[in-house]
Design a protein around this motif. Structure first.
Motif, short mmCIF file in Angstrom:
data_model
loop_
_atom_site.label_atom_id
_atom_site.label_comp_id
_atom_site.label_asym_id
_atom_site.label_seq_id
_atom_site.Cartn_x
_atom_site.Cartn_y
_atom_site.Cartn_z
N HIS A 196 0.84 -1.19 0.00
CA HIS A 196 0.00 0.00 0.00
C HIS A 196 0.88 1.24 0.00
CE1 HIS A 196 1.15 -0.73 4.20
NE2 HIS A 196 1.07 0.58 4.35
N ASP A 198 1.12 5.03 2.12
CA ASP A 198 0.64 5.67 3.36
C ASP A 198 -0.05 6.99 3.04
OD1 ASP A 198 1.61 3.64 4.90
OD2 ASP A 198 2.92 4.90 6.14
N HIS A 337 4.50 -0.32 -0.24
CA HIS A 337 5.24 -1.07 0.78
C HIS A 337 4.29 -1.97 1.56
CE1 HIS A 337 3.78 2.35 3.15
NE2 HIS A 337 3.94 1.62 4.24
FE LIG Z 1 2.30 1.75 5.71
#
Ligand SMILES: [Fe+2]
Length: 369
Positions: A196, A198, A337
């Protein structure tokens, strides 16, 4: 209390006799504790495993709560008032005629992961060698350091090399310890974390993420990085219509914990006015309910799922094996990540910087932008 009714008509749940709710969308948007964390509203449903031909078998209405039994054996529960409000919302994609996007040629895209190069942490304090590390970050989207002292100092020095630690709901520098409970976030659990980006819930998502390992016992817990720009390029080549849709259709995301409720939206593949690919945003845990668009529900879900299928291919995954003293920095606008499952305990320091500071650091170092 509203007087609701629910029925199944032509394989579709119909609410109050006038609102046909798309089945595949409804299966993905349960409000029950198996579908959604009741406090953080982080998604627990495996969106990507839902059958395209999913069908409701039975509905049961109890006051303002709707239970649906599905053809895959699942049962979802729905707050009817919220469902009605959501399902009657309509979105249309922004109009943009150009289906393509360009990627700066100086970036070295990696569909298959390169070998991990560890820079000596002394480089952080060395003006000349620092440029080599920064260049690696620019070219590949990540850079890794080994042999750093424990504690906050190396992470703060590294953030200062790029810009400054960005303050957020997590603080400017935060400790991520397995089993900690101060934030209702999946990052603090021990299960494998789907790849994903952030800050999908932030209008200005963090530009870089710094992770510095402090303590580790047990096994597993490798960091997984994916070159999102390479995945976007490959996705567009294989499925230009879907890629085009994801450059135009904004996906909403939220972050909820006591006293906090953030919400933002943007297309998963963001292209600037010049047609240059600038940012990827994708986090299914933090995705807010998708607003169904007229005639586009399946197209949006297909495009979303298909893009995820491309970038989450394990053959793309670059794994960083952690040990205390290692620090990983990556571009959160380019790389996805995640993390493999782990046992034992694991403590990191985490830190964000802004993307304009990263771009500024590149300019100051004379790197091509
Ligand atoms: Fe994350």
């Amino acid at each position: 209390m509203a007087d609701h009714s629910a029925s199944i008509v032509d394989g579709c749940v119909v609410l109050d006799r006038d609102l046909a709710v798309p089945s595949r969308w409804l299966r993905d948007h349960g409000d029950d504790a198996g579908s959604l964390n009741p406090v953080s509203k982080q998604r627990l449903t495996d969106t990507f495993a839902i059958d395209r031909d999913i069908a409701p078998l039975a509905v049961a209405l109890d006051r303002d709560w709707l239970d649906v039994d599905w053809s895959d054996g699942a049962r979802t529960g729905h707050d009817v008032a919220a469902l009605r409000k959501l399902a009657s919302s309509r979105r249309r994609p922004a109009v943009r005629s150009d289906a393509g996007f360009t990627i700066p040629p100086e970036l070295e895209l990696w569909g298959e992961p390169p070998a991990v190069t560890w820079f000596d942490a002394e480089v952080i304090e060395d003006d000349d060698r620092w440029v080599d590390a920064l260049s690696h970050l620019r070219t590949f989207g990540w850079v890794a350091f080994d042999g750093a002292a424990l504690g906050e100092t190396p992470t703060r020095k590294l953030a200062a090399r790029i810009g400054y630690p960005r303050n957020s709901i997590f603080g400017d520098l935060w400790e991520m310890k397995s089993g900690a409970t101060e934030h209702m976030d999946s990052a603090y659990e021990t299960f494998a974390l789907d790849v994903h980006t952030d800050g999908t819930y932030s209008h200005d998502a963090p530009g870089t993420i710094l992770f510095a390992q402090q303590i580790r016992t047990g096994d597993g817990g490798d960091s997984v990085l994916i070159d999102g720009f390479a995945a976007a390029r490959d996705f567009r080549a294989a499925n230009p219509e879907a890629a085009h849709l994801l450059t135009r259709f904004a996906i909403r995301a939220h972050y909820i914990e006591p006293g906090v409720h953030l919400l933002a939206e943007r297309p998963p593949i963001r292209v600037d006015e010049d047609g240059k690919l600038v940012q990827l945003s994708f986090n299914n845990y933090d995705r807010a309910p998708l607003l169904p668009a007229d005639g586009l529900v399946d197209e949006v879900i297909d495009a979303y799922n298909d893009f995820r299928a491309v970038f989450s291919d394990p053959a793309r995954a670059l794994r960083h094996d952690w040990k205390p003293g290692r620090i990983l920095v990556f571009d959160n606008w380019r790389c996805f990540h995640g993390r493999t499952a782990f046992t034992g305990s694991r403590t990191f320091l985490g830190c964000y910087t802004n993307h304009e500071d990263l771009e500024g650091a590149y300019r100051v170092a004379g790197l091509t932008l």
